[in-house]
Design a protein around this motif. Structure first.
Motif, PDB file in Angstrom:
ATOM      1  N   UNK A 157      65.267  17.488  67.240  1.00 56.43           N
ATOM      2  CA  UNK A 157      65.315  18.556  67.091  1.00 56.43           C
ATOM      3  C   UNK A 157      66.117  19.247  65.898  1.00 56.43           C
ATOM      4  N   UNK A 158      67.393  18.404  64.737  1.00 57.13           N
ATOM      5  CA  UNK A 158      67.975  19.242  64.470  1.00 57.13           C
ATOM      6  C   UNK A 158      67.372  19.076  63.126  1.00 57.13           C
ATOM      7  N   UNK A 159      67.458  20.779  62.143  1.00 53.52           N
ATOM      8  CA  UNK A 159      66.670  20.402  61.438  1.00 53.52           C
ATOM      9  C   UNK A 159      67.266  20.276  60.434  1.00 53.52           C
TER      10      UNK A 159
ATOM     11  N   UNK B 144      60.709  20.423  56.788  1.00 55.65           N
ATOM     12  CA  UNK B 144      60.632  21.335  57.594  1.00 55.65           C
ATOM     13  C   UNK B 144      59.789  22.206  58.306  1.00 55.65           C
ATOM     14  N   UNK B 145      59.442  22.581  58.040  1.00 52.46           N
ATOM     15  CA  UNK B 145      58.238  22.980  58.543  1.00 52.46           C
ATOM     16  C   UNK B 145      57.584  22.623  60.561  1.00 52.46           C
ATOM     17  N   UNK B 146      57.035  21.087  59.409  1.00 50.15           N
ATOM     18  CA  UNK B 146      56.571  20.131  60.717  1.00 50.15           C
ATOM     19  C   UNK B 146      57.453  20.222  61.754  1.00 50.15           C
ATOM     20  N   UNK B 147      58.688  19.403  61.771  1.00 49.91           N
ATOM     21  CA  UNK B 147      59.556  19.039  62.338  1.00 49.91           C
ATOM     22  C   UNK B 147      59.449  20.253  63.540  1.00 49.91           C
ATOM     23  N   UNK B 148      60.192  21.743  63.306  1.00 49.34           N
ATOM     24  CA  UNK B 148      60.268  23.369  63.772  1.00 49.34           C
ATOM     25  C   UNK B 148      59.235  23.104  65.069  1.00 49.34           C
ATOM     26  N   UNK B 149      57.973  23.281  63.729  1.00 47.86           N
ATOM     27  CA  UNK B 149      57.089  23.130  64.678  1.00 47.86           C
ATOM     28  C   UNK B 149      56.739  22.228  66.163  1.00 47.86           C
ATOM     29  N   UNK B 150      56.683  20.695  65.289  1.00 52.60           N
ATOM     30  CA  UNK B 150      56.603  20.016  66.600  1.00 52.60           C
ATOM     31  C   UNK B 150      57.804  19.482  67.912  1.00 52.60           C
ATOM     32  N   UNK B 151      58.650  20.282  67.523  1.00 54.00           N
ATOM     33  CA  UNK B 151      59.662  20.416  69.021  1.00 54.00           C
ATOM     34  C   UNK B 151      59.589  21.924  69.083  1.00 54.00           C
ATOM     35  N   UNK B 152      58.696  22.462  68.904  1.00 56.79           N
ATOM     36  CA  UNK B 152      58.379  23.862  69.576  1.00 56.79           C
ATOM     37  C   UNK B 152      58.005  23.966  70.290  1.00 56.79           C
ATOM     38  N   UNK B 153      57.705  24.699  71.677  1.00 58.17           N
ATOM     39  CA  UNK B 153      58.749  24.488  72.270  1.00 58.17           C
ATOM     40  C   UNK B 153      59.783  24.460  73.098  1.00 58.17           C
ATOM     41  N   UNK B 154      59.820  22.707  73.041  1.00 54.25           N
ATOM     42  CA  UNK B 154      61.178  22.215  73.986  1.00 54.25           C
ATOM     43  C   UNK B 154      61.056  20.574  72.476  1.00 54.25           C
ATOM     44  N   UNK B 155      61.947  20.263  72.157  1.00 54.15           N
ATOM     45  CA  UNK B 155      62.852  20.734  72.546  1.00 54.15           C
ATOM     46  C   UNK B 155      64.151  21.780  71.995  1.00 54.15           C
ATOM     47  N   UNK B 156      63.101  22.481  71.069  1.00 52.79           N
ATOM     48  CA  UNK B 156      63.178  23.381  70.291  1.00 52.79           C
ATOM     49  C   UNK B 156      64.860  23.383  69.384  1.00 52.79           C
ATOM     50  N   UNK B 157      63.594  23.997  68.302  1.00 54.16           N
ATOM     51  CA  UNK B 157      65.196  23.239  66.971  1.00 54.16           C
ATOM     52  C   UNK B 157      66.048  23.555  67.009  1.00 54.16           C
TER      53      UNK B 157
END
Length: 308
Positions: free
Chosen positions: A209-211, A220-233
């Motif tokens: 979940x680290x950007x 970057x957008x995909x990674x953040x959305x993928x880990x929202x809400x958990x484990x959270x970017x």
């Protein structure tokens, strides 16, 4: 049919509700043991276990499904079938064989794509445009059993994993009950999974979940959305961890080096390998989550900030 439901997180509760409202008998639920959570690390019941407690349904919480006591209790209940949604533990063949009609699993992908613990997260991370849910006969292999049926679900451009799971938990719950009805009537026909198109979806870790600011903005957008809400970017700033909500690639935003932060009057941008991205919300160390522009206004206008 007499059913025992196996599941653990909130995403399993819509299926549990639908089964309870169906014509089948819900004899018990199986869920993971109570686990510590929150600041006080107090033991809490799983969402499935809590629902069962609230509705007077027996709750079984084996530490491992291979425990002899659990197998004995399941034999005593004598379910016809065990529907499963995100239970979270591997079930040995000896226990899979107890119900006459086996265990059937609702999985949140279109198998054989994204076998594993985090199918929705990997679909978003991969940039898939279509996903879905399917019900299959559980067997000892990892999500390899024959398929009873599926539903599809488009992935919208701004969907987070949480958004997608919420929709799939509802449509998948309907599918699961339809399959159980077909099994009960003798009309269900499971088909082997295709031999091509196999992909794996292991559990997403906090490190995942680290950007990575040196990735392109779309990644970057995909990674953040993928880990929202958990484990959270998250990212780091001045050696401390900062949590981030979804970001928006902004081709008209300022050109910045990867990780460099630009604080504007109404927006906060961060540089990537391509265009910058605009932050939606942020949670700095020791602070509550807040809109990114509000966080930016609390900093010195000439402060030089970079995320790592």
């Amino acid at each position: 049919m007499k059913l025992v439901f196996a599941g653990t997180p909130e995403v399993a509760v819509p299926s549990l509700r639908r089964i309870a409202d169906s014509g089948h008998e819900l004899a018990a639920v199986v869920t993971r043991p109570d686990a510590p959570s929150g600041r006080g690390r107090r033991l809490h019941r799983s969402p499935v276990g809590q629902w069962a407690d609230d509705h007077g349904v027996e709750v079984l919480t084996p530490a491992k499904p291979r425990e002899p006591e659990f197998a004995e209790r399941l034999r005593a209940i004598a379910p016809d079938c065990v529907p499963v949604v995100a239970y979270g533990a591997l079930v040995p063949q000896s226990v899979l064989d107890i119900p006459a009609k086996g265990w059937v699993n609702l999985h949140f992908s279109l198998l054989p794509a994204w076998r594993g613990a985090a199918p929705v997260q990997h679909a978003v991370l991969n940039g898939d445009e279509l996903t879905g849910a399917c019900v299959f006969q559980l067997e000892a292999g990892l999500d390899t059993g024959p398929l009873f049926g599926s539903v599809t679900e488009p992935i919208a451009a701004r969907d987070t994993s949480g958004d997608l799971l919420e929709r799939l938990s509802e449509s998948g719950g309907d599918l699961l009950v339809r399959v159980l009805n077909a099994i009960d009537s003798g009309q269900a026909r499971a088909q082997p999974q295709p031999s091509d198109g196999i992909s794996l979806a292991p559990k997403v870790s906090v490190d995942d979940a680290r950007v990575r600011w040196d990735d392109p903005a779309f990644a970057v957008d995909r990674r953040v959305r993928a880990v929202t809400p958990a484990p959270t970017a998250w990212t780091t700033w001045d050696g401390q961890r900062v949590r981030l909500g979804p970001v928006i690639p902004d081709p008209d935003g300022p050109r910045l080096a990867p990780g460099a932060v630009a604080i504007g009057k109404n927006a906060v941008h961060v540089g990537t390998a391509t265009e910058s991205v605009r932050l939606s919300d942020i949670q700095a160390p020791g602070k509550k989550r807040m809109p990114a522009d509000a966080w930016g206004r609390g900093l010195h206008a000439d402060a030089e900030i970079a995320f790592e």
